[in-house]
Design an enzyme around this catalytic site. Structure first.
Site, PDB file in Angstrom:
ATOM      1  N   ARG A 126       0.879  -1.184   0.000  1.00 35.74           N
ATOM      2  CA  ARG A 126       0.000   0.000   0.000  1.00 35.74           C
ATOM      3  C   ARG A 126       0.905   1.218   0.000  1.00 35.74           C
ATOM      4  O   ARG A 126       1.786   1.344   0.839  1.00 35.74           O
ATOM      5  CB  ARG A 126      -0.901  -0.036   1.241  1.00 35.74           C
ATOM      6  CG  ARG A 126      -1.768   1.210   1.442  1.00 35.74           C
ATOM      7  CD  ARG A 126      -2.770   1.375   0.295  1.00 35.74           C
ATOM      8  NE  ARG A 126      -3.762   2.382   0.571  1.00 35.74           N
ATOM      9  CZ  ARG A 126      -3.591   3.690   0.434  1.00 35.74           C
ATOM     10  NH1 ARG A 126      -2.434   4.189   0.048  1.00 35.74           N
ATOM     11  NH2 ARG A 126      -4.577   4.524   0.685  1.00 35.74           N
ATOM     12  N   GLU A 179     -11.458   4.936  -5.575  1.00 38.62           N
ATOM     13  CA  GLU A 179     -11.773   3.512  -5.711  1.00 38.62           C
ATOM     14  C   GLU A 179     -12.149   3.184  -7.152  1.00 38.62           C
ATOM     15  O   GLU A 179     -12.875   3.930  -7.797  1.00 38.62           O
ATOM     16  CB  GLU A 179     -12.922   3.133  -4.779  1.00 38.62           C
ATOM     17  CG  GLU A 179     -12.621   3.346  -3.312  1.00 38.62           C
ATOM     18  CD  GLU A 179     -11.441   2.535  -2.803  1.00 38.62           C
ATOM     19  OE1 GLU A 179     -11.248   1.391  -3.266  1.00 38.62           O
ATOM     20  OE2 GLU A 179     -10.697   3.054  -1.951  1.00 38.62           O
ATOM     21  N   ARG A 231      -0.964  -5.198   4.819  1.00 38.76           N
ATOM     22  CA  ARG A 231      -0.275  -4.767   3.601  1.00 38.76           C
ATOM     23  C   ARG A 231       1.013  -4.056   4.000  1.00 38.76           C
ATOM     24  O   ARG A 231       1.023  -3.277   4.954  1.00 38.76           O
ATOM     25  CB  ARG A 231      -1.151  -3.818   2.779  1.00 38.76           C
ATOM     26  CG  ARG A 231      -2.447  -4.447   2.314  1.00 38.76           C
ATOM     27  CD  ARG A 231      -3.328  -3.468   1.585  1.00 38.76           C
ATOM     28  NE  ARG A 231      -3.720  -2.358   2.457  1.00 38.76           N
ATOM     29  CZ  ARG A 231      -4.620  -1.440   2.145  1.00 38.76           C
ATOM     30  NH1 ARG A 231      -5.226  -1.467   0.969  1.00 38.76           N
ATOM     31  NH2 ARG A 231      -4.921  -0.474   2.989  1.00 38.76           N
TER      32      ARG A 231
END
Length: 142
Positions: free
Chosen positions: A23, A31, A74
């Site tokens: 990330r 998104e 992540r």
């Protein structure tokens, strides 16, 4: 090495034979369509741009900050393309594909990213002109 781009600010990489999801620190892209969250204006464009910048096989350097992982496990990183040193996080903000999003204590490049966002806004690039800013849901997105 990049294995796949997941969306505008997330990718899978090969870390010495282990697959890891990365990330990008300090930024947030809208998104994409078909993701886990409702699609937002500019999400598909951000995903496409990140995929153009980091196609599979691209060597990258990952720079960490204070925390190594987020709550989704992540790897958190500032991403640099190895071939030319492009600071991908900054580029995505500067070119209007992302806005800044800072979470303490991971703020090593906060000033650089904030300056890039101000420049993108002033120049009317990407999400700042196309969407009125980040986090704007697409019509009809659920």
């Amino acid at each position: 090495m990049v294995l796949a781009v997941i969306d505008g600010d997330t990718m899978d990489v090969d870390l010495g034979g282990r697959r890891a999801t990365v990330r990008f620190i300090g930024i947030d892209t809208p998104e994409k369509t078909g993701g886990y969250l409702p699609a937002e204006c500019g999400g598909d464009a951000a995903t496409l741009r990140t995929a153009e910048l980091l196609p599979p096989g691209t060597e990258v350097h990952l720079q960490r900050d204070q925390e190594l992982y987020d709550r989704y496990d992540r790897l958190l990183a500032y991403v640099y393309r190895a071939a030319d040193g492009l600071f991908v996080n900054r580029y995505l903000v500067l070119d209007g594909y992302a806005g800044t999003m800072h979470f303490e204590p991971n703020t090593q490049h906060r000033a650089v990213l904030d300056t890039a966002e101000a420049a993108a806004r002033a120049a009317g690039r990407g999400i700042w002109v196309d969407c009125g800013g980040p986090n704007q849901r697409l019509e009809g997105a659920s």
